[in-house]
Design a protein around this motif. Structure first.
Motif, PDB file in Angstrom:
ATOM      1  N   ARG A  66      10.430  -5.722  47.886  1.00 38.37           N
ATOM      2  CA  ARG A  66      11.741  -5.129  47.622  1.00 38.37           C
ATOM      3  C   ARG A  66      12.607  -5.192  48.870  1.00 38.37           C
ATOM      4  N   ILE A  82      18.692  -1.602  45.759  1.00 38.81           N
ATOM      5  CA  ILE A  82      17.281  -1.939  45.868  1.00 38.81           C
ATOM      6  C   ILE A  82      17.081  -3.203  45.034  1.00 38.81           C
ATOM      7  N   ASP A  84      14.892  -6.767  43.851  1.00 40.32           N
ATOM      8  CA  ASP A  84      13.606  -7.444  43.699  1.00 40.32           C
ATOM      9  C   ASP A  84      13.619  -8.731  44.512  1.00 40.32           C
TER      10      ASP A  84
END
Length: 237
Positions: A66, A82, A84
């Protein structure tokens, strides 16, 4: 060779270096973007996360899965995304709450929290902890007009650069106890701290010939307790 970018900052974890690059718009000369790129130091490959964003001061989780970055838009709106690492999808958004106007230098802490520098509307700064799931924000150091930034977390210790008595130095904060310590006495400023596996403090300092990388083995004498700070009561503003 690092790509061109306005943000002279990067983070490292899980053998990955994450940073931002400036990407001009294909058509408009006065429009550009700040996108995230990830360098794998094992394979020497670089990938760019998809999208046309305005990301700055990215941090990466310990497992490398992350990324936390500040999105700062032309209308001065700020939020933490946030992301991926594998897909570039936005997993969570953290918006300023209350009197907070701006975030910077977000870092992951124990998977479920983000620790970040914050500035409020009157112009004071603090360092805050954000619960990623509940979005609850709590302050770790008092609000003041002393500038802080360049956060680095090792275990339960937060290192950061901050202005104090007219000089920028390296400070440490125990995240649990909130005890603060001053680690350097640099007359020309100390920035971008980290601690290596040997327990040595490393930072960047100014010299007449440019930046200089400095290091020292921390001893008990280096942990100078901070007994008071130049704080301002927010309620009085």
């Amino acid at each position: 060779v690092k790509d061109i970018g306005d943000d002279d900052y990067y983070s490292f974890a899980a053998n990955k270096i994450v940073y931002t690059v400036t990407t001009p718009a294909a058509r408009w000369g006065q429009k550009d973007y700040s996108n995230i790129r990830i360098l794998d130091i094992n394979t020497h490959t670089v990938k760019q996360l998809p999208g046309k964003r305005k990301y700055f001061t990215p941090g990466i989780s310990d497992d490398g899965k992350r990324i936390a970055a500040v999105e700062f838009l032309p209308d001065q709106q700020s939020s933490i995304h946030i992301i991926d690492e594998a897909t570039g999808n936005i997993l969570e958004k953290i918006l300023p709450a209350g009197d907070i106007a701006l975030f910077s230098f977000p870092k992951f802490y124990k998977d479920d929290h983000i620790i970040t520098s914050a500035r409020n509307k009157p112009g004071m700064m603090s360092i805050v902890s954000v619960n990623i799931q509940t979005k609850e924000i709590s302050t770790l150091i008092p609000w003041s007009y002393e500038v802080n930034g360049y956060l680095f977390i090792k275990g339960d210790t937060l290192l950061y650069s901050a202005a104090s008595d007219g000089y920028d130095n390296i400070f440490a904060l125990n995240i649990h106890t909130k005890n603060m310590y001053k680690l350097t006495e640099e007359s020309l400023g100390a920035y971008q701290p980290c601690i290596n596996e040997k327990g040595e403090l490393i930072w960047s300092g100014f010299t007449a010939d440019g930046y200089q990388l400095k290091e020292k083995k921390l001893t008990a004498a280096d942990w100078q307790p901070v007994m008071s700070t130049n704080t301002v009561n927010v309620k009085d503003m």
